[in-house]
Design a protein around this motif. Structure first.
Motif, mmCIF file in Angstrom:
data_model
loop_
_atom_site.group_PDB
_atom_site.id
_atom_site.type_symbol
_atom_site.label_atom_id
_atom_site.label_comp_id
_atom_site.label_asym_id
_atom_site.label_seq_id
_atom_site.Cartn_x
_atom_site.Cartn_y
_atom_site.Cartn_z
ATOM 1 N N GLY A 266 0.784 -1.223 0.000
ATOM 2 C CA GLY A 266 0.000 0.000 0.000
ATOM 3 C C GLY A 266 0.813 1.269 0.000
ATOM 4 O O GLY A 266 0.266 2.354 0.078
ATOM 5 N N GLY A 267 2.138 1.191 -0.079
ATOM 6 C CA GLY A 267 2.949 2.394 -0.130
ATOM 7 C C GLY A 267 4.118 2.306 0.816
ATOM 8 O O GLY A 267 4.163 1.476 1.715
ATOM 9 N N SER A 268 5.117 3.150 0.606
ATOM 10 C CA SER A 268 6.287 3.150 1.485
ATOM 11 C C SER A 268 6.825 4.554 1.711
ATOM 12 O O SER A 268 7.311 4.868 2.791
ATOM 13 C CB SER A 268 7.388 2.263 0.896
ATOM 14 O OG SER A 268 7.752 2.708 -0.392
ATOM 15 N N ALA A 269 6.733 5.416 0.692
ATOM 16 C CA ALA A 269 7.294 6.755 0.818
ATOM 17 C C ALA A 269 6.408 7.634 1.686
ATOM 18 O O ALA A 269 5.188 7.490 1.723
ATOM 19 C CB ALA A 269 7.466 7.373 -0.561
ATOM 20 N N VAL A 270 7.039 8.551 2.383
ATOM 21 C CA VAL A 270 6.296 9.513 3.208
ATOM 22 C C VAL A 270 5.638 10.528 2.287
ATOM 23 O O VAL A 270 6.238 11.018 1.333
ATOM 24 C CB VAL A 270 7.247 10.219 4.202
ATOM 25 C CG1 VAL A 270 6.512 11.302 4.969
ATOM 26 C CG2 VAL A 270 7.845 9.207 5.160
ATOM 27 N N ARG A 271 4.391 10.834 2.565
ATOM 28 C CA ARG A 271 3.661 11.799 1.760
ATOM 29 C C ARG A 271 3.941 13.206 2.285
ATOM 30 O O ARG A 271 3.860 13.457 3.494
ATOM 31 C CB ARG A 271 2.168 11.492 1.819
ATOM 32 C CG ARG A 271 1.813 10.169 1.134
ATOM 33 C CD ARG A 271 0.573 9.538 1.708
ATOM 34 N NE ARG A 271 0.226 8.315 0.972
ATOM 35 C CZ ARG A 271 -0.575 7.365 1.459
ATOM 36 N NH1 ARG A 271 -1.099 7.495 2.673
ATOM 37 N NH2 ARG A 271 -0.831 6.297 0.742
ATOM 38 N N THR A 272 4.244 14.092 1.382
ATOM 39 C CA THR A 272 4.574 15.460 1.778
ATOM 40 C C THR A 272 3.687 16.447 1.054
ATOM 41 O O THR A 272 3.082 16.147 0.021
ATOM 42 C CB THR A 272 6.048 15.777 1.479
ATOM 43 O OG1 THR A 272 6.279 15.622 0.065
ATOM 44 C CG2 THR A 272 6.977 14.849 2.237
ATOM 45 N N GLY A 273 3.599 17.642 1.599
ATOM 46 C CA GLY A 273 2.785 18.691 1.009
ATOM 47 C C GLY A 273 2.969 19.980 1.783
ATOM 48 O O GLY A 273 3.837 20.083 2.663
#
Length: 220
Positions: free
Chosen positions: A95-102
């Motif tokens: 389901g994902g691994s990278a940290v989401r940024t914004g």
């Protein structure tokens, strides 16, 4: 004397006639020799032509094979692969691994250690961690007997609202409503959330600390 002379003359004439006849007898042999030579010459010429033709055909065949091989090599390489669409995120296991940024990424998210898979371990007890990996989140909850939940009254557009966990003896509230993992992760991914959490306290005891964080300045 005249008779003797006449006889001698006749004999001489006869000898001359015999010598003249000899060449006529060897003419067929000469013709046969000439014919054999001519035939041999024609065969030799034909053989040379045949050899030249075979060599040319061989060269043509070799060139054709090289051309075919080159075509196959080109076909194997194929056309250049199209570049991935700009902004497309690579698929990740769990389901994902990278940290989401914004624009709303919190300082605590940036300072936390990223955990991308279940093989990753904290650098030290008490370390703040951040993940988006479903397998990591499931394992963390399972080790604490936690179940996926939401806060009643925060639902939006038919989906779960504020995400939380129902951990026995920890942050108990009548507003906590348990949901399925599919519902939990649907909202988690749809809102591009990160999970900030701990595995252990500084003294090594198990930690139940967690919170969700939105990099898009939306209430988590």
């Amino acid at each position: 004397m005249r008779k003797t002379t006449a006889g001698a003359a006749r004999k001489a004439a006869a000898g001359t006639g015999a010598r003249k006849a000899a060449p006529r007898k060897s003419a067929p042999a000469a013709k046969a020799t000439t014919a054999r030579k001519s035939t041999a010459a024609r065969k030799s010429t034909a053989a040379r032509k045949s050899t030249a033709g075979g060599t040319t055909a061989g060269r043509s065949g070799t060139a054709a094979r090289k051309s075919t091989a080159a075509g196959r090599a080109t076909g194997a390489r194929g056309a250049p692969r199209p570049a991935p669409a700009r902004g497309a995120a690579p698929a990740a296991s769990g389901g994902g691994s990278a940290v989401r940024t914004g624009p709303g990424t919190a300082r605590s998210t940036r300072s936390s250690q990223m955990i991308a898979s279940i093989e990753d371990r904290p650098e030290r007890p008490g370390r703040s961690l951040v993940t988006t990996n479903h397998d990591v989140i499931r394992r963390w909850a399972r080790e604490r007997g936690a179940r996926p939940a939401t806060i009643s009254g925060t639902e939006r557009e038919g989906r779960a609202g504020v995400l939380t966990f129902n951990i026995p003896g920890y942050r108990e509230s009548s507003r906590i409503r348990e949901i399925t993992w599919d519902e939990w992760f649907h909202t988690f991914d749809l809102r591009r959330l990160n999970l900030i959490y701990q595995e252990q306290l500084r003294d090594g005891r198990q930690s139940n600390f967690f919170r969700t964080e939105s990099p898009d300045r939306d209430d988590a």
